[in-house]
Structure formats: C-alpha cells, structure tokens
Design an enzyme around this catalytic site. Structure first.
Site, PDB file in Angstrom:
ATOM      1  CB  SER A   1      -0.939  -0.014   1.204  1.00 49.22           C
ATOM      2  OG  SER A   1      -0.208  -0.194   2.398  1.00 49.22           O
TER       3      SER A   1
ATOM      4  CD  GLU B   1       1.548   8.101   4.960  1.00 52.55           C
ATOM      5  OE1 GLU B   1       1.284   7.122   5.687  1.00 52.55           O
ATOM      6  OE2 GLU B   1       2.224   9.065   5.340  1.00 52.55           O
TER       7      GLU B   1
ATOM      8  CG  ASP C   1       2.456  15.151  16.842  1.00 51.63           C
ATOM      9  OD1 ASP C   1       2.391  14.612  17.962  1.00 51.63           O
ATOM     10  OD2 ASP C   1       2.990  14.624  15.855  1.00 51.63           O
TER      11      ASP C   1
ATOM     12  CG  PHE D   1      10.543  13.004   8.678  1.00 51.96           C
ATOM     13  CD1 PHE D   1       9.630  13.945   9.139  1.00 51.96           C
ATOM     14  CD2 PHE D   1      10.068  11.793   8.205  1.00 51.96           C
ATOM     15  CE1 PHE D   1       8.278  13.675   9.155  1.00 51.96           C
ATOM     16  CE2 PHE D   1       8.717  11.500   8.216  1.00 51.96           C
ATOM     17  CZ  PHE D   1       7.822  12.442   8.692  1.00 51.96           C
TER      18      PHE D   1
ATOM     19  CG  HIS E   1       1.516   1.987   4.532  1.00 58.15           C
ATOM     20  ND1 HIS E   1       0.385   2.105   3.753  1.00 58.15           N
ATOM     21  CD2 HIS E   1       1.779   3.244   4.985  1.00 58.15           C
ATOM     22  CE1 HIS E   1      -0.037   3.369   3.761  1.00 58.15           C
ATOM     23  NE2 HIS E   1       0.794   4.081   4.495  1.00 58.15           N
TER      24      HIS E   1
HETATM   25  P1  FAD Z   1      -1.746   7.865  20.274  1.00 51.16           P
HETATM   26  O1  FAD Z   1      -1.948   6.445  19.939  1.00 51.16           O
HETATM   27  O2  FAD Z   1      -2.844   8.570  20.978  1.00 51.16           O
HETATM   28  O3  FAD Z   1      -0.399   7.928  21.158  1.00 51.16           O
HETATM   29  C1  FAD Z   1       0.230   9.170  21.457  1.00 51.16           C
HETATM   30  C2  FAD Z   1       1.039   9.052  22.734  1.00 51.16           C
HETATM   31  O4  FAD Z   1       0.176   8.944  23.862  1.00 51.16           O
HETATM   32  C3  FAD Z   1       1.951   7.822  22.816  1.00 51.16           C
HETATM   33  O5  FAD Z   1       3.101   8.190  23.520  1.00 51.16           O
HETATM   34  C4  FAD Z   1       1.119   6.797  23.583  1.00 51.16           C
HETATM   35  O6  FAD Z   1       1.937   5.875  24.286  1.00 51.16           O
HETATM   36  C5  FAD Z   1       0.342   7.703  24.540  1.00 51.16           C
HETATM   37  N1  FAD Z   1      -1.023   7.224  24.803  1.00 51.16           N
HETATM   38  C6  FAD Z   1      -1.883   6.691  23.892  1.00 51.16           C
HETATM   39  N2  FAD Z   1      -3.079   6.412  24.452  1.00 51.16           N
HETATM   40  C7  FAD Z   1      -2.979   6.788  25.758  1.00 51.16           C
HETATM   41  C8  FAD Z   1      -3.893   6.775  26.832  1.00 51.16           C
HETATM   42  N3  FAD Z   1      -5.155   6.323  26.676  1.00 51.16           N
HETATM   43  N4  FAD Z   1      -3.450   7.252  28.031  1.00 51.16           N
HETATM   44  C9  FAD Z   1      -2.180   7.725  28.190  1.00 51.16           C
HETATM   45  N5  FAD Z   1      -1.274   7.757  27.181  1.00 51.16           N
HETATM   46  C10 FAD Z   1      -1.676   7.298  25.986  1.00 51.16           C
HETATM   47  N6  FAD Z   1       0.409  12.886  11.933  1.00 51.16           N
HETATM   48  C11 FAD Z   1      -0.357  13.821  11.316  1.00 51.16           C
HETATM   49  O7  FAD Z   1      -0.453  14.958  11.796  1.00 51.16           O
HETATM   50  N7  FAD Z   1      -1.030  13.531  10.147  1.00 51.16           N
HETATM   51  C12 FAD Z   1      -0.994  12.314   9.577  1.00 51.16           C
HETATM   52  O8  FAD Z   1      -1.610  12.088   8.537  1.00 51.16           O
HETATM   53  C13 FAD Z   1      -0.198  11.289  10.215  1.00 51.16           C
HETATM   54  N8  FAD Z   1      -0.147  10.038   9.709  1.00 51.16           N
HETATM   55  C14 FAD Z   1       0.575   9.072  10.370  1.00 51.16           C
HETATM   56  C15 FAD Z   1       0.565   7.763   9.865  1.00 51.16           C
HETATM   57  C16 FAD Z   1       1.292   6.762  10.503  1.00 51.16           C
HETATM   58  C17 FAD Z   1       1.248   5.351   9.936  1.00 51.16           C
HETATM   59  C18 FAD Z   1       2.072   7.059  11.660  1.00 51.16           C
HETATM   60  C19 FAD Z   1       2.893   5.987  12.320  1.00 51.16           C
HETATM   61  C20 FAD Z   1       2.072   8.350  12.166  1.00 51.16           C
HETATM   62  C21 FAD Z   1       1.321   9.371  11.546  1.00 51.16           C
HETATM   63  N9  FAD Z   1       1.258  10.668  12.044  1.00 51.16           N
HETATM   64  C22 FAD Z   1       0.499  11.632  11.408  1.00 51.16           C
HETATM   65  C23 FAD Z   1       2.006  11.041  13.266  1.00 51.16           C
HETATM   66  C24 FAD Z   1       1.135  10.936  14.538  1.00 51.16           C
HETATM   67  O9  FAD Z   1       0.053  11.826  14.470  1.00 51.16           O
HETATM   68  C25 FAD Z   1       2.022  11.296  15.738  1.00 51.16           C
HETATM   69  O10 FAD Z   1       3.015  10.312  15.922  1.00 51.16           O
HETATM   70  C26 FAD Z   1       1.294  11.579  17.047  1.00 51.16           C
HETATM   71  O11 FAD Z   1       2.238  12.107  17.974  1.00 51.16           O
HETATM   72  C27 FAD Z   1       0.676  10.346  17.708  1.00 51.16           C
HETATM   73  O12 FAD Z   1      -0.457   9.909  17.077  1.00 51.16           O
HETATM   74  P2  FAD Z   1      -1.066   8.485  17.486  1.00 51.16           P
HETATM   75  O13 FAD Z   1      -2.317   8.315  16.752  1.00 51.16           O
HETATM   76  O14 FAD Z   1      -0.042   7.422  17.351  1.00 51.16           O
HETATM   77  O15 FAD Z   1      -1.363   8.764  19.028  1.00 51.16           O
END
Ligand code: FAD
Length: 280
Positions: free
Chosen positions: A11, A13, A104, A211, A261
């Site tokens: 896939s 991106e 973020d 990055f 991916h």
């Molecule tokens: P989460 O899963 O919420 O985790 C964030 C942090 O909080 C981690 O340290 C985790 O351990 C902690 N955490 C999670 N859940 C809890 C909880 N319930 N209680 C306490 N702590 C918790 N960013 C963008 O802006 N746009 C994009 O399109 C984008 N695409 C991405 C695609 C992929 C495949 C990846 C790997 C990353 C992408 N990112 C993108 C980056 C991502 O948004 C950042 O890494 C962001 O900091 C974390 O998002 P997450 O969904 O992993 O967060």
C-alpha cells in the site's frame, strides 16, 4: 485479498500537495503506483486538521484510480461535532477506510479538543458509524517519542486496537528486529490484527535525518556513516538506500510481515525500485 491484488500486499501513502504543479504530478504518481495493484492508498492530514480540505480533495482524486483510498484523520485540537461532520462527508463520498490518529498539537494552537488519544478517536468513530469504516491506527516499533518506554507504549497501542481498529501501520524503522519485537509484545497483550510495517525509502540523507529526529525513528550508525560519506552524490545515496531498504523488506516479509506500507513522499520511482527488487 482479490486475485487482482499485488501478491506482497503493498500500500502507498501520499501527502496533499499545496501547489497545482504538485497536484498534477501526484496524478501521474497515482497512476504509476495503481498499476501495481496496491491494497489501498492513504492520504495524510495536517496537524490539527490544517489540510482538511486538501486531504479531502486529494482523496477524491486519488480514489478515481479505482483503488481504495483511506484519508488520515487526527483528533487533537478538534471538537466531536467537527469530526462527526467530516465522517459524514467521507461516508457520503463513498470512503470506507480511515487511518485514525491523535496527531500532534501545532505550536501556538489553543485547546487540545475533546478527544485526547487515538483510542478515544477509534471509540468515537465506532460509536458514530458502527462498522462502516475499516480503521487503521499507528504503531511505533521503536516507541512513540512521548511514551516513557516501549512497554507502556505497546499497552497504549493495544488499547486502541481493542477499541476497534482493524489493523495498524507502523512508523518507519531500519532495524527489522524492532518490528518483530513490537509485534511479539503486542501479540502477548492479545492484539490479533495485522501490523503492517511502514517503509521509508532513502533518497535524501539530510531530510531523512531531520525527520527521523522529530518522529523518533532510529537511523542505525552504519547506515548514517555510509550515507554521510556520499555527501551530495544523490545517485550513490539512492543506490545504497534502495539496497538497504529492499533487504529490510525481504527480512520483514520472510519473518511474516503481512504486507508493506510505503511512505512515497509523492514519488513513484524510489518505491517502485524496491518493489521490483522484491520481485512481486
Ligand atoms: P496515540 O496512539 O494517541 O499515542 C500518542 C502518545 O500517547 C503515545 O506516547 C502513547 O503511548 C500515549 N497514549 C496513547 N493512548 C494513551 C492513553 N489512553 N493514556 C495515556 N497515554 C496514551 N500525523 C499527522 O499529523 N497527520 C498524519 O496524517 C499522520 N499520519 C501518520 C501515519 C502513521 C502510519 C504514523 C505511524 C504516524 C502518523 N502521524 C500523522 C504522526 C502521529 O500523528 C504522531 O506520531 C502523534 O504524535 C501520535 O499519534 P497516534 O495516533 O499514534 O497517538
């Protein structure tokens, strides 16, 4: 898997370009990559929803290829009402796959919004739309930069998988064992869904180093030293990078990774060289 699909389960991106020229180029890249029969394309979403309109626009144009196209969607800084509207728009437009993220917080932006973590976003999407969307979430084989340690991060990862995600896509990495270790830890916590390795081609050392620092991905010393030795020789960097990443992909697939991916950075050639090396 349809009989039409690429046998390696690949896939790709994209990010939404901010110029007309970038948009036109992406159409060609889309067509070149669509010819390889990927499982899906995905389109990123700017921090705090900053590319919302462009992401939707690019999702529409990328999906004209006939390939399933999954918008990324982040919850940080958004209210539930905004997310509800966006989900309804995607549904109307025929979108049935999403990559659900926390995202973020852009610097200087005010409230974090109503959903603090990706597990809450997955719960929200399921509560609002049932099983309509296939949901992918992010995974960090080398730990999310804000997590206190890998074990805690895997626990948080397992929480979002249990909230109803169908699969995960990882941050990129260059050490296959980091991926296998992460998968083992997630399986030990009862995660059964596929965890697809995210693959970053190496084309530009300076950008990659910047990055990687920001997202917490480790460039092993032997790769860094070799890339540094090439200076501005972009052909040498690309040749070495293709070789290193192709071998990484081989190890991942041999070890049971359920697909690959690719972070294309909107370029077809670097990822196609890797796919061709894999012989699929
Ligand atoms: P989460 O899963 O919420 O985790 C964030 C942090 O909080 C981690 O340290 C985790 O351990 C902690 N955490 C999670 N859940 C809890 C909880 N319930 N209680 C306490 N702590 C918790 N960013 C963008 O802006 N746009 C994009 O399109 C984008 N695409 C991405 C695609 C992929 C495949 C990846 C790997 C990353 C992408 N990112 C993108 C980056 C991502 O948004 C950042 O890494 C962001 O900091 C974390 O998002 P997450 O969904 O992993 O967060």
């Amino acid at each position: 898997m349809s009989s039409q699909e690429h046998p390696l389960g690949i896939s790709f991106e994209f990010f939404p370009p901010n110029t007309d020229a970038g948009r036109d180029k992406l159409i060609h890249v889309r067509d070149e990559l669509a010819a390889r029969k990927p499982r899906f394309f995905s389109v990123t979403y700017g921090a705090g929803g900053s590319t919302q309109a462009r992401t939707r626009d690019i999702v529409r144009s990328v999906s004209q290829s006939g390939i399933t196209t999954a918008p990324h969607l982040s919850c940080i800084g958004s209210e539930k009402a905004q997310l509800r509207d966006l989900l309804a728009q995607y549904r109307e437009e025929g979108v049935d796959s999403l990559v659900a993220l926390r995202g973020d917080m852009p610097s200087g932006m005010g409230s974090i919004g109503e959903l603090r973590y990706a597990n809450e976003l997955v719960e929200f999407i399921r509560a609002e739309t049932g099983d309509h969307f296939d949901i992918a979430v992010a995974a960090y084989p080398e730990s999310h930069p804000q997590a206190p340690n890998l074990d805690k991060d895997v626990e948080n990862f397992a929480r979002k998988m249990k909230a109803g995600a169908n699969m995960a896509i990882t941050q990129y990495f260059f050490t296959a064992d980091a991926y296998f270790n992460f998968v083992e830890k997630a399986r030990a916590l009862g995660v059964e869904q596929p965890i697809i390795p995210g693959i970053m081609p190496i084309t530009n050392y300076t950008k990659l180093a910047r990055f990687s620092d920001a997202c917490g991905a480790e460039i092993p010393r032997w790769i860094r030293k070799q890339l540094e030795s090439y200076g501005d020789d972009s052909d040498a960097i690309a040749a070495f990078g293709t070789d290193v990443v192709s071998r990484l992909c081989e190890r991942l697939l041999d070890g049971g990774a359920p697909g690959l991916h690719f972070y294309t950075l909107n370029q077809a050639a670097p990822v196609l060289k890797i796919v061709d090396n894999l012989g699929g």
